[in-house]
Design a protein around this motif. Structure first.
Motif, mmCIF file in Angstrom:
data_model
loop_
_atom_site.group_PDB
_atom_site.id
_atom_site.type_symbol
_atom_site.label_atom_id
_atom_site.label_comp_id
_atom_site.label_asym_id
_atom_site.label_seq_id
_atom_site.Cartn_x
_atom_site.Cartn_y
_atom_site.Cartn_z
ATOM 1 N N GLY A 178 -100.964 7.836 37.331
ATOM 2 C CA GLY A 178 -100.930 7.061 38.754
ATOM 3 C C GLY A 178 -102.020 7.189 39.260
ATOM 4 N N ARG A 215 -99.106 -5.378 33.750
ATOM 5 C CA ARG A 215 -98.137 -4.683 34.454
ATOM 6 C C ARG A 215 -98.725 -3.780 35.557
ATOM 7 N NH1 ARG A 215 -93.288 -5.205 32.537
ATOM 8 N NH2 ARG A 215 -92.852 -6.005 30.397
ATOM 9 N N SER A 216 -98.201 -3.629 36.753
ATOM 10 C CA SER A 216 -98.563 -2.789 37.525
ATOM 11 C C SER A 216 -98.369 -1.276 37.232
ATOM 12 C CB SER A 216 -97.810 -2.937 38.872
ATOM 13 O OG SER A 216 -96.365 -2.507 38.826
ATOM 14 N N THR A 217 -98.437 -0.206 37.738
ATOM 15 C CA THR A 217 -98.143 1.037 37.360
ATOM 16 C C THR A 217 -96.670 1.445 37.584
ATOM 17 O OG1 THR A 217 -98.742 1.877 39.585
ATOM 18 C CG2 THR A 217 -100.283 2.249 37.941
ATOM 19 N N ARG A 218 -96.066 0.380 38.297
ATOM 20 C CA ARG A 218 -94.643 0.513 38.635
ATOM 21 C C ARG A 218 -93.732 -0.261 37.505
ATOM 22 N NH1 ARG A 218 -96.338 -0.154 43.878
ATOM 23 N NH2 ARG A 218 -95.960 -2.371 43.405
ATOM 24 N N GLY A 219 -94.441 -0.912 36.598
ATOM 25 C CA GLY A 219 -93.912 -1.776 35.588
ATOM 26 C C GLY A 219 -93.753 -3.401 36.098
ATOM 27 N N ASP A 220 -94.099 -3.693 37.297
ATOM 28 C CA ASP A 220 -93.792 -5.181 37.533
ATOM 29 C C ASP A 220 -94.927 -5.900 36.883
ATOM 30 O OD1 ASP A 220 -91.951 -4.435 39.511
ATOM 31 O OD2 ASP A 220 -93.804 -4.054 40.890
#
Length: 179
Positions: A83, A125-130
């Motif tokens: 993260g 992809r964002s670190t949240r997977g978006d």
């Protein structure tokens, strides 16, 4: 200005400023690197770790660009940070090794970027997977701006601790035009 030449300039500026930042941090008394300064990432070490995490995450994303930049092949062997607050360490030699490695990759990558690459869309992809799809040139501009922003925070933390990082203005790196 999102041109290949501008990103080469920003890569040099960032590498030079990171060297200045780490040299200034060497002048801190023991314990001050990790002292909680109530900054967004707590300490100077926390801010430096955030920069390393952010750069690693973005460079690994950029390695998936259709251009398959040769300089970014080095990112394949690097672990993905957990993260944006991932810790690479809390001592200056360890942080410096990571910083120098990333700056060498960035400096080799910047001249490989073309105007065609910058004009393309880029999905990541964002670190949240978006999933996001954005203009690659704008995302690369964000990458360099992010370093400058948080290095400014680090510079403030050093100033508050009585250590001067020196001149930080990009203007000093901009070449003069011939008369």
């Amino acid at each position: 200005m999102s041109t290949p030449e501008h990103f080469v300039l920003l890569a040099k500026y960032n590498a030079d400023m990171n060297r200045n930042l780490y040299s200034a941090a060497e002048r801190l008394p023991p314990g001050e690197l990790t002292a909680d300064r109530k900054a967004f990432f707590g300490s100077l070490a926390g801010t430096m770790n955030h920069l390393l995490a952010g750069d690693t995450i973005w460079l690994k994303r950029f390695a998936t660009h259709p251009a398959r930049f040769p300089a970014l092949a080095a990112m394949d062997g690097m672990p993905q940070p957990g993260g944006l607050t991932h810790s690479f360490g809390d001592d200056l030699p360890t942080l410096r090794r990571h910083r120098e490695q990333l700056d060498a990759i960035i400096s080799a990558w910047a001249p490989q970027i073309t105007a065609t690459d910058l004009a393309q869309g880029f999905e990541y992809r964002s670190t949240r997977g978006d999933v996001y799809r954005k203009h690659f040139g704008s995302v690369v501009a964000h990458f360099f701006n992010h370093q400058t922003h948080h290095r400014g925070q680090a510079s403030t933390l050093l100033t508050q601790a009585g250590v001067d990082i020196g001149v930080t203005d990009l203007l000093l790196w901009v070449p003069a035009l011939e008369a």
